[in-house]
Design an enzyme around this catalytic site. Structure first.
Site, short mmCIF file in Angstrom:
data_model
loop_
_atom_site.label_atom_id
_atom_site.label_comp_id
_atom_site.label_asym_id
_atom_site.label_seq_id
_atom_site.Cartn_x
_atom_site.Cartn_y
_atom_site.Cartn_z
N HIS A 137 -68.06 -69.33 27.37
CA HIS A 137 -68.25 -68.87 25.99
C HIS A 137 -69.74 -68.89 25.60
O HIS A 137 -70.25 -67.93 25.03
CB HIS A 137 -67.46 -69.80 25.03
CG HIS A 137 -67.67 -69.50 23.58
ND1 HIS A 137 -66.71 -68.93 22.77
CD2 HIS A 137 -68.74 -69.69 22.78
CE1 HIS A 137 -67.19 -68.77 21.54
NE2 HIS A 137 -68.43 -69.23 21.53
N GLU A 138 -70.42 -69.98 25.97
CA GLU A 138 -71.84 -70.11 25.58
C GLU A 138 -72.74 -69.19 26.38
O GLU A 138 -73.70 -68.63 25.84
CB GLU A 138 -72.29 -71.57 25.72
CG GLU A 138 -71.54 -72.57 24.85
CD GLU A 138 -71.51 -72.20 23.36
OE1 GLU A 138 -70.60 -72.67 22.67
OE2 GLU A 138 -72.38 -71.42 22.91
N HIS A 141 -73.02 -65.87 24.94
CA HIS A 141 -73.99 -65.78 23.83
C HIS A 141 -75.38 -65.42 24.37
O HIS A 141 -76.11 -64.66 23.74
CB HIS A 141 -74.11 -67.13 23.10
CG HIS A 141 -73.09 -67.37 22.02
ND1 HIS A 141 -72.95 -66.55 20.93
CD2 HIS A 141 -72.15 -68.33 21.89
CE1 HIS A 141 -71.96 -67.02 20.16
NE2 HIS A 141 -71.46 -68.09 20.72
C1 LIG Z 1 -64.46 -72.94 9.24
C2 LIG Z 1 -65.18 -73.21 10.52
O1 LIG Z 1 -66.38 -73.12 10.66
O2 LIG Z 1 -64.36 -73.59 11.56
C3 LIG Z 1 -64.98 -73.83 12.78
C4 LIG Z 1 -64.97 -72.88 13.79
C5 LIG Z 1 -65.51 -73.19 15.05
C6 LIG Z 1 -66.06 -74.45 15.26
C7 LIG Z 1 -66.66 -74.81 16.56
C8 LIG Z 1 -66.58 -74.00 17.62
C9 LIG Z 1 -67.26 -74.38 18.88
O3 LIG Z 1 -67.84 -75.43 19.00
N1 LIG Z 1 -67.19 -73.46 19.88
C10 LIG Z 1 -67.89 -73.70 21.12
C11 LIG Z 1 -67.41 -72.78 22.18
C12 LIG Z 1 -66.02 -73.11 22.62
C13 LIG Z 1 -64.98 -72.31 22.25
C14 LIG Z 1 -63.70 -72.60 22.70
C15 LIG Z 1 -63.46 -73.67 23.50
C16 LIG Z 1 -64.51 -74.50 23.86
C17 LIG Z 1 -65.79 -74.22 23.40
C18 LIG Z 1 -66.10 -75.41 14.24
C19 LIG Z 1 -65.58 -75.06 13.00
O4 LIG Z 1 -65.73 -75.91 11.95
C20 LIG Z 1 -64.70 -76.81 11.71
C21 LIG Z 1 -64.90 -77.68 10.52
O5 LIG Z 1 -63.75 -76.85 12.46
CO LIG Z 2 -69.91 -69.35 20.11
#
Ligand SMILES: CC(=O)Oc1ccc(/C=C/C(=O)NCCc2ccccc2)cc1OC(C)=O
Ligand SMILES: [Co+2]
Length: 171
Positions: A137-138, A141
């Site tokens: 995923h990263e 980007h």
């Molecule tokens: C409303 C909002 O911002 O929701 C979110 C969405 C994504 C995320 C974080 C996503 C994240 O770290 N993705 C990294 C890449 C990845 C994707 C799938 C599996 C592994 C790694 C956090 C959020 O905030 C909350 C409070 O949950």
């Molecule tokens: Co991302």
């Protein structure tokens, strides 16, 4: 310090990030700021382009079984290259640059990764499960690609509809 996270449909997210050549104090401070920003936003992964810096840098901090993130599990990955990707898994992904949207994305199941750490030293790791998914995923980007571009046609239509609705509610 906290860095502003740019969100879809900001065009900057489509830029291809450039190779890092200076493993200096400036890079180290930037990595520390990325970590602070990722943790403050409840992220488990963050690429430099998401804080408007088009360099091939990403950080990951995968939670443990209890769902807690520990700084000793922080991975600072610079100039990564994937080797021997294998298998196929589906996982519901989310992204700090597409807040509030989660969709199933197909990824390789396991992979090897060669990269440099903050001191420019060559490192290698073998990944599976959530770590392998997050790495893919990263790295997308770094090529200017968001997970929503990998959705099947129908899921993409669902995302566009929901996103427009969410944008209207914000106004
Ligand atoms: C409303 C909002 O911002 O929701 C979110 C969405 C994504 C995320 C974080 C996503 C994240 O770290 N993705 C990294 C890449 C990845 C994707 C799938 C599996 C592994 C790694 C956090 C959020 O905030 C909350 C409070 O949950
Ligand atoms: Co991302």
């Amino acid at each position: 310090m906290l860095l502003p996270i740019i969100t879809y449909p900001n065009k900057q997210l489509k830029a291809r990030s450039q190779t890092v050549v200076n493993f200096d104090e400036l890079l180290h401070r930037f990595l520390d700021d990325m970590y602070e920003t990722m943790i403050a936003s409840n992220g488990i992964g963050l690429a430099a382009i998401q804080v408007a810096n088009p360099i091939r840098v990403l950080i990951l901090c995968i939670p443990d079984e209890e769902g807690n993130q520990h700084k000793e599990n922080l991975l600072e990955i610079i100039n990564p290259v994937i080797h021997n990707p294998k298998g196929n898994v589906l996982y519901q992904e989310g992204c700090l640059s597409v807040p509030g949207f989660y969709e199933d994305v197909e990824r390789y199941e396991t992979l090897s990764l060669k990269y440099q750490n903050r001191h420019g030293e060559a490192c290698e790791l073998h990944a599976s499960d959530l770590l392998a998914i997050a790495i893919q995923h990263e790295i997308d980007h770094l090529e200017g690609k968001l997970f929503i571009e990998k959705l099947t046609y129908n899921r993409r239509k669902k995302f566009e509809k929901e996103y427009k609705k969410a944008q209207k509610e914000k106004k």
